[in-house]
Design a protein around this motif. Structure first.
Motif, short mmCIF file in Angstrom:
data_model
loop_
_atom_site.label_atom_id
_atom_site.label_comp_id
_atom_site.label_asym_id
_atom_site.label_seq_id
_atom_site.Cartn_x
_atom_site.Cartn_y
_atom_site.Cartn_z
N CYS A 109 0.86 -1.18 0.00
CA CYS A 109 0.00 0.00 0.00
C CYS A 109 0.89 1.23 0.00
N ALA A 110 0.72 2.10 -0.98
CA ALA A 110 1.60 3.26 -1.11
C ALA A 110 0.87 4.43 -1.75
N LYS A 111 1.37 5.62 -1.50
CA LYS A 111 0.91 6.78 -2.24
C LYS A 111 1.59 6.77 -3.60
N VAL A 112 0.94 7.39 -4.57
CA VAL A 112 1.46 7.36 -5.94
C VAL A 112 2.90 7.89 -6.00
N TRP A 113 3.19 8.93 -5.26
CA TRP A 113 4.54 9.51 -5.32
C TRP A 113 5.59 8.53 -4.80
N THR A 122 -0.32 8.64 -15.69
CA THR A 122 -1.61 8.19 -16.21
C THR A 122 -1.92 6.81 -15.62
N THR A 123 -3.16 6.38 -15.80
CA THR A 123 -3.52 5.03 -15.34
C THR A 123 -2.64 3.99 -16.00
N ARG A 124 -2.40 4.14 -17.29
CA ARG A 124 -1.56 3.19 -18.01
C ARG A 124 -0.15 3.13 -17.41
N GLU A 125 0.42 4.29 -17.11
CA GLU A 125 1.77 4.33 -16.51
C GLU A 125 1.77 3.75 -15.11
N LEU A 126 0.71 4.01 -14.35
CA LEU A 126 0.61 3.49 -12.99
C LEU A 126 0.53 1.97 -12.97
N TRP A 201 -3.26 10.61 -12.24
CA TRP A 201 -3.46 10.35 -10.82
C TRP A 201 -2.72 11.40 -9.99
N ASP A 202 -3.30 11.73 -8.84
CA ASP A 202 -2.66 12.66 -7.92
C ASP A 202 -1.57 11.95 -7.13
N PHE A 203 -0.56 12.68 -6.73
CA PHE A 203 0.53 12.10 -5.95
C PHE A 203 0.04 11.50 -4.63
N GLU A 204 -1.03 12.06 -4.06
CA GLU A 204 -1.51 11.60 -2.76
C GLU A 204 -2.48 10.42 -2.84
N ASP A 205 -2.86 9.99 -4.05
CA ASP A 205 -3.76 8.86 -4.18
C ASP A 205 -3.12 7.61 -3.57
N ILE A 206 -3.93 6.79 -2.88
CA ILE A 206 -3.44 5.57 -2.24
C ILE A 206 -3.74 4.38 -3.15
#
Length: 216
Positions: A109-113, A122-126, A201-206
């Motif tokens: 479980c992590a924040k995007v950053w 993007t979703t694809r990159e994530l 996606w935002d950097f703070e998204d979990i």
């Protein structure tokens, strides 16, 4: 006070440091490894990626033979386990892989950053980064994550990263992604949300993905 970086970047740095302090304080990050890591950062001797230290892991048990078995256990949770109708439809859509015995799965479980991005992905990159670091969450694992998610986790929404494609429109692909969503003071529910492949996606998204090595 004048900074050598922009005020926006300095504020972002301050938020990251506050995140680390909060997570050491609540026990989700180990004190001594974090101190060793910070020492290496200050001394300019950093060899490990910072994000590897900042991610939180949760070990869950995966045992249900099929979606009906899992949903029955969720429904019998004395009101603590809620599943939206769309999530139910998603879980029963495809058969679960057969389990001869229960397995322990570790979820990251992590924040995007914390996944090493320097810009909003993007979703694809994530999804690509999650597959580089581990594995995407199957519906079977996502359903069990709702059953065994730690009660103290209070994030408003936790995204269980998966590649369930629902549309290949002219503009962009869309995915239906399971998430744990908190509403008020009640326990979080398991829901589904549609996201576009090119959405940022935002950097703070979990976000959550599965650790590749599940031998515990």
């Amino acid at each position: 006070m004048t900074h050598r970086v922009s005020d926006e970047r300095y504020a972002a740095l301050t938020r990251r440091i506050d995140d680390i302090r909060r997570r050491v304080d609540d026990g989700s990050l180990p004190f001594h490894p974090v101190m060793n890591l910070l020492r290496d950062v200050v001394m300019g001797d950093l060899r490990l990626p910072v994000e590897a230290m900042l991610q939180t892991t949760h070990k869950i048990r995966v045992y249900a033979r099929n979606a009906d078995h899992l949903l029955a256990d969720l429904d019998n949770g004395h009101g603590n386990y809620r599943v939206t109708q769309d999530a139910r439809n998603r879980l029963v859509k495809k058969p679960f892989p057969e389990l001869k015995e229960q397995v322990m799965v570790r979820l990251v479980c992590a924040k995007v950053w914390e996944l090493g991005f320097t810009g909003r992905p993007t979703t694809r990159e994530l999804l690509l980064r999650a597959k580089q670091l581990g594995e995407l969450c199957t519906d079977q694992v996502a359903g069990h994550a709702r059953l065994f998610w730690p009660a103290h986790v209070s994030d408003e929404r936790v995204w269980l990263l998966s590649e369930h494609e629902i549309d290949q429109g002219l503009l962009q692909r869309k995915y239906q992604m399971l998430c744990l969503q908190k509403e008020g003071i009640v326990p979080p529910l398991l829901a589904v949300k549609a996201v576009g492949a090119s959405d940022h996606w935002d950097f703070e998204d979990i976000v959550v993905y599965q650790q590749r090595d599940t031998n515990q």
